[in-house]
Enzyme design. Structure first.
Site, PDB file in Angstrom:
ATOM      1  N   HIS A  48      -9.247   1.284   5.579  1.00 62.12           N
ATOM      2  CA  HIS A  48      -7.698   1.575   5.940  1.00 62.12           C
ATOM      3  C   HIS A  48      -7.977   2.364   7.218  1.00 62.12           C
ATOM      4  O   HIS A  48      -8.863   3.270   7.100  1.00 62.12           O
ATOM      5  CB  HIS A  48      -6.737   1.945   4.925  1.00 62.12           C
ATOM      6  CG  HIS A  48      -5.334   2.074   5.517  1.00 62.12           C
ATOM      7  ND1 HIS A  48      -4.933   2.800   6.389  1.00 62.12           N
ATOM      8  CD2 HIS A  48      -4.299   1.097   5.324  1.00 62.12           C
ATOM      9  CE1 HIS A  48      -3.768   2.532   6.734  1.00 62.12           C
ATOM     10  NE2 HIS A  48      -3.330   1.438   6.121  1.00 62.12           N
ATOM     11  N   GLY A 102       5.390   1.314   4.314  1.00 60.81           N
ATOM     12  CA  GLY A 102       6.468   1.943   4.029  1.00 60.81           C
ATOM     13  C   GLY A 102       7.722   0.934   3.375  1.00 60.81           C
ATOM     14  O   GLY A 102       8.353   1.489   2.531  1.00 60.81           O
ATOM     15  N   LYS A 158       0.063   4.375  -0.262  1.00 65.70           N
ATOM     16  CA  LYS A 158      -0.555   5.431   0.343  1.00 65.70           C
ATOM     17  C   LYS A 158      -0.368   6.722  -0.410  1.00 65.70           C
ATOM     18  O   LYS A 158      -0.290   6.692  -1.596  1.00 65.70           O
ATOM     19  CB  LYS A 158       0.199   5.655   1.909  1.00 65.70           C
ATOM     20  CG  LYS A 158      -0.146   4.318   2.723  1.00 65.70           C
ATOM     21  CD  LYS A 158       0.082   4.425   4.243  1.00 65.70           C
ATOM     22  CE  LYS A 158       0.196   3.053   4.970  1.00 65.70           C
ATOM     23  NZ  LYS A 158       0.150   3.134   6.263  1.00 65.70           N
ATOM     24  N   GLY A 190       3.585   1.816  10.860  1.00 66.25           N
ATOM     25  CA  GLY A 190       4.462   3.081  10.589  1.00 66.25           C
ATOM     26  C   GLY A 190       5.273   3.302  11.820  1.00 66.25           C
ATOM     27  O   GLY A 190       5.769   4.391  12.001  1.00 66.25           O
ATOM     28  N   GLU A 196      -4.741  -4.877  10.935  1.00 65.77           N
ATOM     29  CA  GLU A 196      -3.540  -3.905  11.146  1.00 65.77           C
ATOM     30  C   GLU A 196      -3.632  -3.169  12.345  1.00 65.77           C
ATOM     31  O   GLU A 196      -4.551  -2.146  12.472  1.00 65.77           O
ATOM     32  CB  GLU A 196      -3.662  -2.867   9.910  1.00 65.77           C
ATOM     33  CG  GLU A 196      -3.272  -3.405   8.546  1.00 65.77           C
ATOM     34  CD  GLU A 196      -2.598  -2.274   7.521  1.00 65.77           C
ATOM     35  OE1 GLU A 196      -1.718  -2.768   6.768  1.00 65.77           O
ATOM     36  OE2 GLU A 196      -3.107  -1.253   7.587  1.00 65.77           O
ATOM     37  N   GLU A 210      -6.483   4.808   8.293  1.00 66.53           N
ATOM     38  CA  GLU A 210      -6.176   6.011   7.626  1.00 66.53           C
ATOM     39  C   GLU A 210      -7.376   6.740   7.318  1.00 66.53           C
ATOM     40  O   GLU A 210      -7.853   7.986   7.526  1.00 66.53           O
ATOM     41  CB  GLU A 210      -4.769   6.307   7.004  1.00 66.53           C
ATOM     42  CG  GLU A 210      -3.659   6.215   7.796  1.00 66.53           C
ATOM     43  CD  GLU A 210      -2.555   5.611   6.911  1.00 66.53           C
ATOM     44  OE1 GLU A 210      -2.279   5.688   5.757  1.00 66.53           O
ATOM     45  OE2 GLU A 210      -1.543   5.146   7.511  1.00 66.53           O
ATOM     46  N   SER A 216       4.240  -2.160  10.226  1.00 68.44           N
ATOM     47  CA  SER A 216       5.389  -2.498  10.258  1.00 68.44           C
ATOM     48  C   SER A 216       6.248  -3.872   9.950  1.00 68.44           C
ATOM     49  O   SER A 216       7.293  -4.260  10.514  1.00 68.44           O
ATOM     50  CB  SER A 216       5.988  -2.198  11.935  1.00 68.44           C
ATOM     51  OG  SER A 216       5.587  -0.933  12.321  1.00 68.44           O
ATOM     52  N   ASN A 243       0.897  -1.300   0.023  1.00 62.62           N
ATOM     53  CA  ASN A 243      -0.010   0.085   0.083  1.00 62.62           C
ATOM     54  C   ASN A 243       0.667   1.109  -0.087  1.00 62.62           C
ATOM     55  O   ASN A 243       1.609   1.459   1.153  1.00 62.62           O
ATOM     56  CB  ASN A 243      -0.697  -0.193   1.221  1.00 62.62           C
ATOM     57  CG  ASN A 243      -1.561   1.061   1.331  1.00 62.62           C
ATOM     58  OD1 ASN A 243      -1.624   1.991   0.570  1.00 62.62           O
ATOM     59  ND2 ASN A 243      -2.200   1.588   2.650  1.00 62.62           N
TER      60      ASN A 243
HETATM   61  O1  G3H Z   1      -1.528  -0.556   4.797  1.00 64.80           O
HETATM   62  C1  G3H Z   1      -0.361  -0.698   5.283  1.00 64.80           C
HETATM   63  C2  G3H Z   1      -0.143  -0.467   6.692  1.00 64.80           C
HETATM   64  O2  G3H Z   1      -0.747   0.533   7.117  1.00 64.80           O
HETATM   65  C3  G3H Z   1       1.202  -0.782   7.130  1.00 64.80           C
HETATM   66  O3  G3H Z   1       2.173   0.223   7.194  1.00 64.80           O
HETATM   67  O4  G3H Z   1       4.094  -1.188   6.814  1.00 64.80           O
HETATM   68  O5  G3H Z   1       4.400   1.474   6.886  1.00 64.80           O
HETATM   69  O6  G3H Z   1       3.796   0.072   8.838  1.00 64.80           O
HETATM   70  P1  G3H Z   1       3.671   0.220   7.523  1.00 64.80           P
END
Ligand code: G3H
Length: 250
Positions: free
Chosen positions: A98, A235, A12, A174, A168, A100, A213, A10
């Site tokens: 998600h 990320g 983002k 993150g 998640e 967010e 993460s 993803n």
């Molecule tokens: O959709 C992906 C997640 O929100 C995980 O994000 O791998 O940066 O922690 P992250």
């Protein structure tokens, strides 16, 4: 289990045309022998959706979107994109709910479920995200919160083909923090039980992704947890080398 794993990225609100090199490199890296039984998906921002699918024709990399409107096709909804538009760009998947989106756009479970139905309407697979906040986690409410989110965010006509669940924990997104493998195992086993209770044997077929993460260094441990059928990576999905290293953790 005989569920084919999915490693999904993803992006983002990241990625410009310059990032298309990463899409190319990921597509190249996952397009080896057809016997590899792991699927790969990248969800770039919608500005890159069409060019990304065009670049990855004839590769094994799937391309999806990060959100869609509750209405499947058209309407007066400035700034939104529909499931039909995603399909038109040859996207195959769409992330819905998600954390967010839930937080920044106040999307509740009912909205998320309606978005999933819009995805089905256009033949897309919905990746339905759920997860508890840090305070819910700290106060031992994780299972209750997830039980409710899972029930309310999934339409009655969800199947293992049109729906993927992503767990998640919000406190893991993150932050570099992840739940331990035993905690992930408990949550995923509980989600599996919930799905079987609601959908019968068909509940066995849903792919359950872990997200939060996931990095090259922890992917093997997390992906080997029972009922973890893949990852939703934020990320670490932006760099082809990291994405591919997680992909090859299988
Ligand atoms: O959709 C992906 C997640 O929100 C995980 O994000 O791998 O940066 O922690 P992250």
């Amino acid at each position: 289990s005989d569920i084919r794993p999915l490693v999904a990225g993803n992006w983002k609100m990241n990625g410009t045309r310059a990032s298309l090199d990463q899409i190319r490199a990921i597509a190249h890296g996952v397009s080896g022998p057809l016997s590899r039984k792991v699927d790969a998906l990248v969800c770039p921002p919608s500005t890159l959706l069409y060019v990304a699918t065009t670049l990855t024709v004839d590769t094994r990399l799937l391309i999806g979107a990060q959100d869609c409107h509750q209405k499947a096709r058209t309407g007066a909804h400035t700034g939104d994109i529909s499931a039909e538009m995603i399909r038109d760009c040859f996207g195959t998947h769409v992330i819905v709910g998600h954390s967010e989106r839930r937080k920044e756009h106040r999307e509740n479970n009912k909205v998320v479920s309606t978005k999933a139905r819009a995805a089905y309407d256009q033949g897309l697979t919905a990746i339905v995200c759920i997860g508890e906040t840090r305070s819910e986690h700290a106060s031992g409410r994780t299972m209750d919160v997830l039980h409710r989110q899972l029930f309310e965010s999934m339409p009655d006509d969800a199947t293992g083909e049109n729906t993927i669940i992503a767990y998640e924990p919000i406190w893991a997104i993150g932050t570099g923090q992840t739940p331990g493998p035993e905690q992930v195992a408990d949550v995923h086993a509980a989600m599996r039980r919930d799905l079987i209770e609601r959908f019968g044997d068909a509940g066995e077929r849903f792919r359950l992704l872990y997200g939060g993460s996931v990095k090259p260094g922890n992917a093997k441990e997390l992906m080997s947890v029972p009922h973890v059928n893949g990852a939703l990576i934020g990320g670490a999905s932006l760099k082809a080398a990291d994405f591919l290293s997680i992909y090859h953790a299988y």
